[in-house]
Design a protein around this motif. Sequence first.
Motif, short mmCIF file in Angstrom:
data_model
loop_
_atom_site.label_atom_id
_atom_site.label_comp_id
_atom_site.label_asym_id
_atom_site.label_seq_id
_atom_site.Cartn_x
_atom_site.Cartn_y
_atom_site.Cartn_z
N LEU A 1 0.98 -0.98 0.00
CA LEU A 1 0.04 -0.05 -0.08
C LEU A 1 1.02 1.35 0.01
O LEU A 1 0.47 2.45 -0.53
N THR A 2 2.03 1.13 0.45
CA THR A 2 2.93 2.39 0.62
C THR A 2 4.04 2.31 -0.16
O THR A 2 4.97 3.37 -0.27
N ARG A 3 4.06 1.42 -1.22
CA ARG A 3 5.29 1.35 -1.93
C ARG A 3 5.62 2.38 -3.03
O ARG A 3 6.69 2.89 -3.22
N TYR A 4 4.30 2.89 -3.56
CA TYR A 4 4.27 3.98 -4.48
C TYR A 4 3.73 5.13 -3.84
O TYR A 4 2.44 5.17 -3.27
N ASP A 5 4.00 6.54 -4.07
CA ASP A 5 3.05 7.75 -3.72
C ASP A 5 1.82 7.59 -4.45
O ASP A 5 1.81 7.42 -5.60
N GLY A 6 0.96 8.02 -3.72
CA GLY A 6 -0.49 8.30 -4.23
C GLY A 6 -1.45 7.12 -4.44
O GLY A 6 -2.44 6.98 -4.66
N LEU A 7 -0.63 5.86 -4.01
CA LEU A 7 -1.57 4.62 -4.00
C LEU A 7 -2.56 4.85 -2.82
O LEU A 7 -2.42 4.89 -1.81
N THR A 8 -3.76 4.19 -3.29
CA THR A 8 -4.91 3.99 -2.36
C THR A 8 -5.28 2.61 -2.21
O THR A 8 -6.40 2.24 -1.75
N SER A 9 -4.41 1.69 -2.99
CA SER A 9 -4.85 0.36 -2.77
C SER A 9 -3.48 -0.53 -2.89
O SER A 9 -2.53 0.10 -3.37
N PRO A 10 -3.30 -1.56 -2.37
CA PRO A 10 -1.96 -2.47 -2.37
C PRO A 10 -2.08 -3.11 -3.62
O PRO A 10 -1.13 -3.66 -4.08
N TYR A 11 -3.05 -3.22 -4.47
CA TYR A 11 -3.10 -3.85 -5.79
C TYR A 11 -2.90 -2.90 -6.89
O TYR A 11 -3.45 -1.69 -7.20
N ILE A 12 -1.86 -3.59 -8.05
CA ILE A 12 -1.66 -2.74 -9.20
C ILE A 12 -2.30 -3.68 -10.24
O ILE A 12 -1.93 -4.68 -10.48
N TYR A 13 -3.13 -3.16 -11.18
CA TYR A 13 -3.66 -3.63 -12.47
C TYR A 13 -3.13 -2.93 -13.63
O TYR A 13 -3.23 -1.87 -13.83
N PRO A 14 -2.35 -3.96 -14.43
CA PRO A 14 -1.94 -3.17 -15.65
C PRO A 14 -2.95 -2.75 -16.79
O PRO A 14 -4.01 -3.25 -16.81
N ARG A 15 -2.68 -1.66 -17.30
CA ARG A 15 -3.54 -1.04 -18.40
C ARG A 15 -3.49 -2.03 -19.69
O ARG A 15 -2.39 -2.92 -19.58
N TYR A 16 -4.47 -2.44 -20.20
CA TYR A 16 -4.67 -3.41 -21.45
C TYR A 16 -4.86 -4.81 -20.94
O TYR A 16 -4.69 -5.82 -21.58
N GLY A 17 -5.06 -4.99 -19.58
CA GLY A 17 -5.18 -6.19 -18.99
C GLY A 17 -3.89 -7.01 -18.61
O GLY A 17 -2.73 -6.64 -18.93
N LEU A 18 -4.42 -8.33 -18.19
CA LEU A 18 -3.16 -9.01 -17.99
C LEU A 18 -2.29 -9.59 -18.79
O LEU A 18 -1.30 -10.07 -18.81
N GLY A 19 -2.98 -9.51 -20.16
CA GLY A 19 -2.11 -9.80 -21.24
C GLY A 19 -0.97 -9.27 -21.56
O GLY A 19 0.18 -9.57 -22.07
N GLU A 20 -0.80 -7.97 -20.74
CA GLU A 20 0.48 -7.24 -20.94
C GLU A 20 1.74 -8.02 -20.16
O GLU A 20 2.89 -7.79 -20.50
N LEU A 21 1.27 -8.84 -19.21
CA LEU A 21 2.48 -9.39 -18.43
C LEU A 21 3.31 -10.44 -19.51
O LEU A 21 4.27 -10.43 -19.51
N PRO A 22 2.45 -11.49 -19.86
CA PRO A 22 3.09 -12.31 -20.94
C PRO A 22 3.82 -11.67 -22.21
O PRO A 22 4.90 -11.97 -22.57
N GLN A 23 3.37 -10.38 -22.51
CA GLN A 23 4.10 -9.62 -23.53
C GLN A 23 5.07 -9.08 -23.01
O GLN A 23 6.32 -9.16 -23.82
N ALA A 24 5.25 -8.66 -21.76
CA ALA A 24 6.39 -8.29 -21.21
C ALA A 24 7.55 -9.22 -21.22
O ALA A 24 8.72 -9.05 -21.51
#
Length: 283
Positions: free
Chosen positions: A51-74
């Motif tokens: 929750l405190t890892r990045y400034d401005g976060l209001t949630s402990p979860y981070i969801y990538p734009r364009y969906g989880l398909g971005e993870l295998p692409q990376a």
Amino acid sequence: MSMAQLYQHFGLDAQTIDFIGHALALHRDDRYLDQPALPTALKVKLYHDSLTRYDGLTSPYIYPRYGLGELPQAFARLSAVYGGTYMLHKSDAAVVYDESGKAVGVSSEGETAKCKFVVGDPSYFPNKTRATSRVVRAICILSHPMPNTDNAHSVQIILPQKQVGRHSDMYVFCCSYAHNVAANNKWIAFVSTTVETNSPEAELAPGLALLGPIDEKFVSVVDVHEPIEDGSKDGCYISKGYDPTTHFETTVDDVLDIYKRITGKDLDLDSKDPRLAEQQQDM
């Protein structure tokens, strides 16, 4: 000291215990109460650190734009940097074994890629996995944000088992066009849980009730498989199926377990942490 004893020491009520154990520590049932308290305390600390890892976060979860398909692409891009090759649209891909039953390659369209071992999901390994549970999952399309969420574009809700009269938790996740995963002014919601009755879809009622009006709903019931062996004998390193959780902690744990089964050591990402690198430079 067990976790139940720790709760008792601080005099916490039942609802607070449910919140800590299921929403913060992400336990899926109450078996953890009779286990040592330290692992759960570290899970709660992980929630705080996220929750405190990045400034401005209001949630402990981070969801990538364009969906989880971005993870295998990376992963594909990074794999290419290190000489890896991606071969997509291989619906007939099959694992090849030698005379002793050890995996030695993957064949597709008459060609075989040789290898020392194979990593894959249960669908590629008939007779090498077993079903451990069933999951019912609804994917819903909405034309509005979820009610009572302050018009949030993303939502993660965990319904503890006791609060919905079940033996396992229920999970609700919602994201929107703001994440580039849906058409303009549309939201996509997921409701999932472990099947406990002969009417799986009816079990989702408490979660679906939180969504408001639903434009379209798609329900599936699937078996969750896990490998029978660890892969060291036959060179088949098999992942587990997706459980009902929507925060992907168990998926990450599975990836870490596969890495250790293959290499024999834990994955250490501290050396890749830019914050730690900066701290070491400043010392």
